[in-house]
Design a protein around this motif. Structure first.
Motif, PDB file in Angstrom:
ATOM      1  N   ARG A  72     -59.091  47.994 -36.921  1.00 55.74           N
ATOM      2  CA  ARG A  72     -59.791  46.921 -37.643  1.00 55.74           C
ATOM      3  C   ARG A  72     -59.224  45.539 -37.331  1.00 55.74           C
ATOM      4  NH1 ARG A  72     -60.083  51.026 -41.918  1.00 55.74           N
ATOM      5  NH2 ARG A  72     -58.090  50.298 -42.748  1.00 55.74           N
ATOM      6  N   ILE A  73     -58.106  45.479 -36.595  1.00 55.09           N
ATOM      7  CA  ILE A  73     -57.511  44.177 -36.244  1.00 55.09           C
ATOM      8  C   ILE A  73     -58.329  43.532 -35.131  1.00 55.09           C
ATOM      9  CG2 ILE A  73     -55.472  43.067 -35.210  1.00 55.09           C
ATOM     10  CD1 ILE A  73     -53.754  45.168 -36.619  1.00 55.09           C
ATOM     11  N   ASP A  74     -58.534  42.238 -35.261  1.00 53.07           N
ATOM     12  CA  ASP A  74     -59.311  41.476 -34.290  1.00 53.07           C
ATOM     13  C   ASP A  74     -58.650  41.570 -32.910  1.00 53.07           C
ATOM     14  OD1 ASP A  74     -61.557  39.777 -33.859  1.00 53.07           O
ATOM     15  OD2 ASP A  74     -60.132  38.106 -33.572  1.00 53.07           O
ATOM     16  N   GLY A  75     -59.426  41.909 -31.896  1.00 55.20           N
ATOM     17  CA  GLY A  75     -58.894  41.991 -30.537  1.00 55.20           C
ATOM     18  C   GLY A  75     -58.442  43.381 -30.134  1.00 55.20           C
ATOM     19  N   VAL A  76     -58.550  44.352 -31.074  1.00 56.69           N
ATOM     20  CA  VAL A  76     -58.154  45.735 -30.752  1.00 56.69           C
ATOM     21  C   VAL A  76     -59.397  46.560 -30.428  1.00 56.69           C
ATOM     22  CG1 VAL A  76     -57.196  47.889 -31.675  1.00 56.69           C
ATOM     23  CG2 VAL A  76     -56.059  45.697 -32.141  1.00 56.69           C
TER      24      VAL A  76
ATOM     25  N   LEU B 159     -40.690  56.802 -38.687  1.00 56.43           N
ATOM     26  CA  LEU B 159     -41.071  55.590 -37.975  1.00 56.43           C
ATOM     27  C   LEU B 159     -42.490  55.750 -37.463  1.00 56.43           C
ATOM     28  CD1 LEU B 159     -40.675  56.167 -34.650  1.00 56.43           C
ATOM     29  CD2 LEU B 159     -38.286  55.904 -35.310  1.00 56.43           C
ATOM     30  N   ARG B 160     -43.080  54.614 -37.067  1.00 54.34           N
ATOM     31  CA  ARG B 160     -44.491  54.626 -36.676  1.00 54.34           C
ATOM     32  C   ARG B 160     -44.631  54.089 -35.253  1.00 54.34           C
ATOM     33  NH1 ARG B 160     -47.552  56.387 -40.547  1.00 54.34           N
ATOM     34  NH2 ARG B 160     -46.840  56.272 -42.713  1.00 54.34           N
ATOM     35  N   GLU B 161     -45.203  54.933 -34.388  1.00 55.18           N
ATOM     36  CA  GLU B 161     -45.436  54.547 -32.989  1.00 55.18           C
ATOM     37  C   GLU B 161     -46.916  54.245 -32.808  1.00 55.18           C
ATOM     38  OE1 GLU B 161     -44.379  57.863 -30.544  1.00 55.18           O
ATOM     39  OE2 GLU B 161     -42.228  57.654 -30.912  1.00 55.18           O
ATOM     40  N   CYS B 162     -47.211  53.032 -32.292  1.00 56.59           N
ATOM     41  CA  CYS B 162     -48.609  52.651 -32.124  1.00 56.59           C
ATOM     42  C   CYS B 162     -48.931  52.443 -30.646  1.00 56.59           C
ATOM     43  CB  CYS B 162     -48.915  51.353 -32.877  1.00 56.59           C
ATOM     44  SG  CYS B 162     -48.317  51.368 -34.576  1.00 56.59           S
ATOM     45  N   PHE B 163     -49.995  53.053 -30.192  1.00 60.18           N
ATOM     46  CA  PHE B 163     -50.492  52.848 -28.833  1.00 60.18           C
ATOM     47  C   PHE B 163     -51.832  52.135 -28.957  1.00 60.18           C
ATOM     48  CE2 PHE B 163     -47.498  56.259 -28.690  1.00 60.18           C
ATOM     49  CZ  PHE B 163     -46.751  55.980 -27.550  1.00 60.18           C
TER      50      PHE B 163
ATOM     51  N   ASN C 238     -47.830  41.513 -34.087  1.00 55.29           N
ATOM     52  CA  ASN C 238     -47.316  40.968 -35.336  1.00 55.29           C
ATOM     53  C   ASN C 238     -48.163  41.398 -36.532  1.00 55.29           C
ATOM     54  OD1 ASN C 238     -45.398  39.252 -36.734  1.00 55.29           O
ATOM     55  ND2 ASN C 238     -47.181  37.920 -37.123  1.00 55.29           N
ATOM     56  N   GLU C 239     -49.471  41.382 -36.341  1.00 56.75           N
ATOM     57  CA  GLU C 239     -50.360  41.803 -37.446  1.00 56.75           C
ATOM     58  C   GLU C 239     -50.134  43.264 -37.818  1.00 56.75           C
ATOM     59  OE1 GLU C 239     -54.521  40.878 -37.754  1.00 56.75           O
ATOM     60  OE2 GLU C 239     -54.292  39.008 -36.628  1.00 56.75           O
ATOM     61  N   ILE C 240     -49.907  44.101 -36.795  1.00 58.09           N
ATOM     62  CA  ILE C 240     -49.638  45.522 -37.088  1.00 58.09           C
ATOM     63  C   ILE C 240     -48.334  45.641 -37.879  1.00 58.09           C
ATOM     64  CG2 ILE C 240     -49.040  47.768 -36.087  1.00 58.09           C
ATOM     65  CD1 ILE C 240     -50.832  47.028 -33.680  1.00 58.09           C
ATOM     66  N   LYS C 241     -47.271  45.061 -37.333  1.00 58.11           N
ATOM     67  CA  LYS C 241     -45.941  45.286 -37.907  1.00 58.11           C
ATOM     68  C   LYS C 241     -45.781  44.734 -39.320  1.00 58.11           C
ATOM     69  CE  LYS C 241     -43.284  45.859 -33.676  1.00 58.11           C
ATOM     70  NZ  LYS C 241     -42.217  45.349 -32.787  1.00 58.11           N
ATOM     71  N   THR C 242     -46.602  43.759 -39.672  1.00 61.76           N
ATOM     72  CA  THR C 242     -46.469  43.158 -41.001  1.00 61.76           C
ATOM     73  C   THR C 242     -47.546  43.636 -41.980  1.00 61.76           C
ATOM     74  OG1 THR C 242     -47.792  41.269 -40.292  1.00 61.76           O
ATOM     75  CG2 THR C 242     -45.390  41.055 -40.078  1.00 61.76           C
TER      76      THR C 242
ATOM     77  N   ALA D  23     -45.574  47.653 -42.920  1.00 63.75           N
ATOM     78  CA  ALA D  23     -44.505  46.694 -43.229  1.00 63.75           C
ATOM     79  C   ALA D  23     -43.211  47.381 -43.656  1.00 63.75           C
ATOM     80  CB  ALA D  23     -44.973  45.722 -44.315  1.00 63.75           C
ATOM     81  N   ASP D  24     -43.308  48.546 -44.310  1.00 61.48           N
ATOM     82  CA  ASP D  24     -42.103  49.223 -44.812  1.00 61.48           C
ATOM     83  C   ASP D  24     -41.452  50.157 -43.800  1.00 61.48           C
ATOM     84  OD1 ASP D  24     -42.570  47.948 -47.186  1.00 61.48           O
ATOM     85  OD2 ASP D  24     -43.672  49.638 -48.061  1.00 61.48           O
ATOM     86  N   TYR D  25     -41.976  50.149 -42.563  1.00 64.99           N
ATOM     87  CA  TYR D  25     -41.470  51.083 -41.549  1.00 64.99           C
ATOM     88  C   TYR D  25     -40.962  50.339 -40.325  1.00 64.99           C
ATOM     89  CZ  TYR D  25     -44.249  54.492 -44.141  1.00 64.99           C
ATOM     90  OH  TYR D  25     -44.782  55.283 -45.124  1.00 64.99           O
TER      91      TYR D  25
END
Lengths: 327, 327
Positions: free
Chosen positions: B162-166, B198-202, B216-220, B226-228
């Motif tokens: 849902r993040i813009d540009g993904v 932990l969370r791994e994102c591809f 940055n949008e993902i990590k925050t 945000a808690d991981y």
């Protein structure tokens, strides 16, 4: 006022049940019944009585559930049906081949007496059986493997003690890592008895005994050791007491199965690592005391196994609490 | 003639249930019900029909159990009580906080219709819940830990998309080995969210998108990341398709407890390693189809959870067969 519990037999398992009942706030040990002279027995529960086994025959003992802590070879086949006619009972009968007969005898007695009986409760049979049935039911295309240990086998320790020249002994059943890893890989291996477990024996010999003969008698003993790789280590009585006093045990039920066209594999593993086999087994029995008491009060009579009892019956929590906190 | 099964919703989970029903010889898929145009749907079961969801409203569909494969946020709170009034139903509702309300609504509807409903079935809630309850009941002095993964979280993957540009994304939840080992040691650690997983994102970014902003949008992102500790790796669409096509998952329920005076420790661990989350979840649902059908035929109406159902109800084997072979 909690569930009133009687324990028949005060060996390792009886003491394990006692310890567990004393932790469960909704249960109360009222009496230990023994074949020994009751005056000779000191138990760990202040306020509980020690009585002769003969008292049970009246059928009038004030207990909700009787936990029968006897041996599977000769005690339980006679005791469990006998007392199931008079009390709600639980045993840990573990001679797999004779379960159908033991079930039938106990079921008949319990139904006649409008009592509820649970046989073959503990961790295997018991918790391991649950896991075998859940896994087979969820993944019909699959195979289960049961490994035991590392832990003390009391039956095998006893067998060594019966050898001439042996003063004491402790036998550990050890699962073979390579076999565990093969199973976990999902390759569905066919494993021989020798490939699954090895047997470690720690033996205290009588002074002047022929150690070579003892070692040979152990390693060639049919049923107990002949089909396994077995190690024999002679130690002193002091070493046995110092290093092998506990009764640890455990093991794993590993189930590997596939779904769909068979390309997707799944591994289900349930494992136990127990510092004290009798205290853990006693704890399983105590949880099922709760279930048996409830089932009897609901009018569900006859013989059951752990497979016939819904998990919620084991918990002191209400359905609402379970759904809110543990579901 | 086997148990007649209807499936409502034909996404990943619906197809997983279909695959499992087709493996179970005592079950038969009669129809898939859909909100889409039935003509647009091709299913994997020859002989089963594809019908509009509207057909269910008559209450006359010839099915023994309806498996409702909808989302927990908006679909199931409405659908499960509605259809529980008309059919025996199963869902996999997994919003833990709302289970009490969902249970109450479904129970009322099912009791009115003399139907049997099972909510929150799958592996968590589901098989993991069973293991939490068994362990807490057996060892009251103890603590449970649940770890998930390594596996794909579809909710977290969707949140990234849902993040813009993904363009596309796949998120893996990974349990932290150090935390697992601490728990298994029996030291009863207090673990923060960050210490457990932990969370791994591809992520596949749109051409020309600002990758730094996306990361940055993902990590925050609150609640989700945000808690991981979170890693973000940008990959091509081809790589995503090639290396991240599957939906593996799994996890462990680890329970550590003590007996007696607290000196003896015990570790109970139940773990799943699944190549396909939806096919395994579908297989759990299929085993419980058998249970729900039997319970209804016995006149046991209303809403249940897996905690209320004895293991034997899940198996196609008789009590005699189970006692002889799996106990």
């Amino acid at each position: 006022m909690g569930t009133k519990v009687g324990i028949l037999g005060y060996g390792n398992l009886g003491r394990g049940v006692e310890a567990a009942v004393n932790i469960n706030e909704d249960q109360e040990l009222t009496a230990v019944y023994t074949r020994r002279d009751p005056g000779s027995l000191t138990i760990n529960t202040p306020g509980a009585e020690v009585k002769s086994i003969a008292e049970l025959d009246t059928g009038k003992e004030d207990i909700d559930v009787l936990v029968i802590c006897g041996g599977s070879a000769t005690d339980l086949p006679e005791m469990t049906p006998k007392y199931a006619a008079l009390y709600n009972v639980i045993d840990s009968f573990d001679t797999h081949a004779n379960i159908p007969v033991h079930f039938a005898n106990t079921d008949k007695a319990a139904l006649n007496g409008k009592k509820t009986a649970l046989i073959s409760c503990g961790w295997d049979p018991g918790m391991f059986s649950l896991n075998r049935v859940y896994a087979h039911s969820v993944l019909p295309n699959g195979k289960d493997y049961t490994f035991w240990g590392r832990g003390v086998s009391q039956g095998h320790s006893d067998a060594i003690r019966r050898i001439d020249g042996v003063k004491d002994a402790r036998q550990y059943t050890v699962p073979i890592e390579e076999a565990l890893n093969k199973v976990r890989s999902g390759s569905n291996p066919e494993l021989s008895t020798r490939e699954k477990h090895l047997r470690e024996c720690f033996v205290v010999a009588e002074e002047g005994a022929d150690k070579e003969r003892i070692e040979n008698e152990i390693k060639t003993m049919p049923n107990y050791f002949a089909d396994y790789d077995t190690t024999v280590t002679f130690i002193s009585e002091e070493e046995l007491k110092r290093d092998h006093a506990g009764l640890p045990h455990g093991g794993s039920v590993i189930y590997t199965g596939t779904t769909g066209d068979g390309t997707n594999k799944h591994v289900i593993e349930y494992s136990l690592k127990l510092d004290s086999n009798p205290e853990f087994t006693g704890s399983v029995l105590a949880a099922y005391i709760r279930a048996v008491d409830r089932l009897n009060k609901e009018g569900s009579y006859g013989c059951k196994t752990v497979l016939d009892i819904a998990p919620a019956y084991l918990s002191p929590l209400s359905g609402e609490e379970l759904r809110a906190h543990l579901l």
